[in-house]
Scaffold this motif. Structure first.
Motif, mmCIF file in Angstrom:
data_model
loop_
_atom_site.group_PDB
_atom_site.id
_atom_site.type_symbol
_atom_site.label_atom_id
_atom_site.label_comp_id
_atom_site.label_asym_id
_atom_site.label_seq_id
_atom_site.Cartn_x
_atom_site.Cartn_y
_atom_site.Cartn_z
ATOM 1 N N ASP A 194 -5.945 11.313 12.400
ATOM 2 C CA ASP A 194 -6.501 10.026 12.007
ATOM 3 C C ASP A 194 -6.104 8.954 13.024
ATOM 4 O O ASP A 194 -5.141 9.110 13.785
ATOM 5 C CB ASP A 194 -5.986 9.615 10.624
ATOM 6 C CG ASP A 194 -6.544 10.490 9.510
ATOM 7 O OD1 ASP A 194 -7.520 11.230 9.773
ATOM 8 O OD2 ASP A 194 -6.006 10.440 8.396
ATOM 9 N N ARG B 231 -5.728 4.483 13.474
ATOM 10 C CA ARG B 231 -5.535 3.255 12.705
ATOM 11 C C ARG B 231 -5.805 2.051 13.596
ATOM 12 O O ARG B 231 -5.225 1.934 14.681
ATOM 13 C CB ARG B 231 -4.112 3.192 12.164
ATOM 14 C CG ARG B 231 -3.849 2.037 11.206
ATOM 15 C CD ARG B 231 -2.373 1.986 10.825
ATOM 16 N NE ARG B 231 -2.113 0.947 9.832
ATOM 17 C CZ ARG B 231 -0.927 0.380 9.651
ATOM 18 N NH1 ARG B 231 0.109 0.773 10.386
ATOM 19 N NH2 ARG B 231 -0.772 -0.566 8.738
ATOM 20 N N SER C 292 -9.684 -2.966 4.949
ATOM 21 C CA SER C 292 -9.826 -2.290 3.665
ATOM 22 C C SER C 292 -8.471 -2.252 2.965
ATOM 23 O O SER C 292 -7.437 -2.030 3.605
ATOM 24 C CB SER C 292 -10.348 -0.868 3.873
ATOM 25 O OG SER C 292 -10.402 -0.158 2.652
ATOM 26 N N LYS C 293 -8.493 -2.479 1.637
ATOM 27 C CA LYS C 293 -7.260 -2.426 0.849
ATOM 28 C C LYS C 293 -7.600 -2.047 -0.577
ATOM 29 O O LYS C 293 -8.354 -2.764 -1.252
ATOM 30 C CB LYS C 293 -6.550 -3.788 0.886
ATOM 31 C CG LYS C 293 -5.253 -3.842 0.102
ATOM 32 C CD LYS C 293 -4.637 -5.224 0.206
ATOM 33 C CE LYS C 293 -3.352 -5.317 -0.599
ATOM 34 N NZ LYS C 293 -2.748 -6.677 -0.530
ATOM 35 N N HIS C 294 -7.075 -0.915 -1.043
ATOM 36 C CA HIS C 294 -7.283 -0.457 -2.416
ATOM 37 C C HIS C 294 -8.767 -0.422 -2.781
ATOM 38 O O HIS C 294 -9.157 -0.834 -3.872
ATOM 39 C CB HIS C 294 -6.523 -1.337 -3.404
ATOM 40 C CG HIS C 294 -5.052 -1.435 -3.143
ATOM 41 N ND1 HIS C 294 -4.280 -0.341 -2.798
ATOM 42 C CD2 HIS C 294 -4.211 -2.511 -3.144
ATOM 43 C CE1 HIS C 294 -3.024 -0.726 -2.619
ATOM 44 N NE2 HIS C 294 -2.957 -2.027 -2.813
ATOM 45 N N ASP D 171 -1.154 -4.106 5.405
ATOM 46 C CA ASP D 171 -1.654 -3.425 4.210
ATOM 47 C C ASP D 171 -3.170 -3.441 4.126
ATOM 48 O O ASP D 171 -3.760 -2.804 3.256
ATOM 49 C CB ASP D 171 -1.045 -4.034 2.943
ATOM 50 C CG ASP D 171 -1.245 -5.543 2.847
ATOM 51 O OD1 ASP D 171 -1.577 -6.162 3.885
ATOM 52 O OD2 ASP D 171 -1.066 -6.105 1.753
ATOM 53 N N TRP D 172 -3.815 -4.162 5.040
ATOM 54 C CA TRP D 172 -5.279 -4.175 5.120
ATOM 55 C C TRP D 172 -5.793 -3.250 6.231
ATOM 56 O O TRP D 172 -6.986 -3.264 6.538
ATOM 57 C CB TRP D 172 -5.789 -5.594 5.376
ATOM 58 C CG TRP D 172 -5.777 -6.481 4.168
ATOM 59 C CD1 TRP D 172 -4.785 -7.307 3.744
ATOM 60 C CD2 TRP D 172 -6.841 -6.620 3.213
ATOM 61 N NE1 TRP D 172 -5.147 -7.960 2.596
ATOM 62 C CE2 TRP D 172 -6.409 -7.551 2.241
ATOM 63 C CE3 TRP D 172 -8.103 -6.049 3.076
ATOM 64 C CZ2 TRP D 172 -7.185 -7.927 1.157
ATOM 65 C CZ3 TRP D 172 -8.890 -6.424 1.998
ATOM 66 C CH2 TRP D 172 -8.430 -7.352 1.051
ATOM 67 N N CYS D 173 -4.902 -2.475 6.820
ATOM 68 C CA CYS D 173 -5.267 -1.644 7.981
ATOM 69 C C CYS D 173 -4.906 -0.183 7.738
ATOM 70 O O CYS D 173 -3.966 0.349 8.356
ATOM 71 C CB CYS D 173 -4.566 -2.156 9.239
ATOM 72 S SG CYS D 173 -4.929 -3.866 9.677
ATOM 73 N N PRO D 174 -5.614 0.519 6.860
ATOM 74 C CA PRO D 174 -5.306 1.920 6.584
ATOM 75 C C PRO D 174 -5.832 2.836 7.687
ATOM 76 O O PRO D 174 -6.725 2.443 8.455
ATOM 77 C CB PRO D 174 -6.044 2.181 5.272
ATOM 78 C CG PRO D 174 -7.244 1.286 5.360
ATOM 79 C CD PRO D 174 -6.763 0.035 6.057
#
Length: 300
Positions: free
Chosen positions: A163, A165, A208-210, A263-266
């Protein structure tokens, strides 16, 4: 009417695929003048114009499009037959053309290419680094490498690496003067280093977050077209950049950059090697695919 030769038809198909005498001549290994002479001879043989030529462009006439549609399957079948004959003689051989972006090219050169060339010395690998997402069939490539999410649906995709990021980063000096953003919307109050895509469009940052997704058209006085340059500029305090973490890792390790909006960068699915689904897979490409899979297995 004189019957066209195979070389004339193959030359026509190359020009029709590339819509460029220069690119077709390079692919065939001949001079542009020789290729032009061959095409003129073909048109004289069939008694009809096949190509519209200007100083800047080449396009197919209606007759040229009809001829291409008729001979393309035959040429592909012939390539497949010759490739199977080469397989029967032994190891894969011939030319393999792969289109990849800069980060993919770096990964291939580091992990896949040395192993592949050592195992298959009779294959000539033509690896083209290109920021644009091109049509690999139309431009004459055997395969391409891009982010998995960008691979066209009619292609077969093979994972290459893990993956990836994309992260927002800024220097401690910059953040000492500005409030740290807590949500992607907060970027509207910041100096951002914008990214111009190969198409000329400005990239809109994606977060993206949750399960919640946000796309932000960020403001900024500086626009660049290279991830490494953007990370460097952020480390110099010129603003917030949004780049693959691999491009920023050197600066992160040195403490010259820090993550923001982490936390917005999965992670997202990484790179994939892809190739046409409904075409014969040449032995050289099949060997390259196998090498990619072997490399993945060792990494896993």
């Amino acid at each position: 009417m004189a019957k066209p030769t195979f070389n004339e038809l193959a030359a026509f198909a190359a020009v029709a695929e590339h819509l460029s005498f220069r690119k077709a001549a390079d692919a065939l290994g001949v001079s542009r003048s020789a290729l032009s002479h061959t095409l003129l001879g073909l048109e004289q043989s069939v008694g009809v114009r096949l190509l519209n030529r200007t100083t800047r462009s080449v396009s197919l006439t209606e007759a040229g499009a009809q001829l291409l549609a008729g001979i393309r399957p035959v040429l592909l079948d012939l390539d497949a037959a010759l490739d199977r004959l080469a397989e029967a003689r032994g190891a894969p051989a011939g030319k393999l053309r792969v289109n990849a972006n800069k980060s993919a090219t770096r990964l291939l050169l580091g992990r896949v290419v040395p192993r592949f060339l050592a195992k298959f010395p009779a294959v000539e690998l033509d690896l083209v680094s290109d920021g644009r997402l091109v049509d690999i069939v139309e431009t004459g490539f055997d395969a391409g490498v891009r982010l998995a999410e960008d691979v066209p649906q009619d292609m077969v995709a093979v994972r290459l690496g893990g993956d990836v990021r994309f992260v927002a980063v800024a220097s401690p000096a910059y953040l000492a003067q500005q409030p740290v953003p807590n949500t992607p919307d907060d970027l509207q109050a910041h100096r951002c280093i914008r990214h111009r895509l190969p198409s000329g469009k400005l990239y809109r940052w994606e977060f993206s977050k949750h399960g919640e997704e946000m796309t932000v058209d960020v403001p900024g006085a500086l626009t660049l077209d290279d991830n490494d340059f953007m990370a460097h500029a952020a480390a110099d305090g010129l603003g917030i950049a949004y780049v693959p973490q691999s491009a920023a890792q050197h600066w992160l390790d040195a403490g010259q950059l820090v993550l923001v909006l982490a936390d917005w960068c999965p992670p997202i699915p990484g790179l994939a090697l892809y190739y046409p689904r409904n075409r014969h897979v040449p032995s050289a490409l099949r060997a390259f695919i196998d090498t990619v899979k072997e490399t993945n297995a060792q990494r896993d």
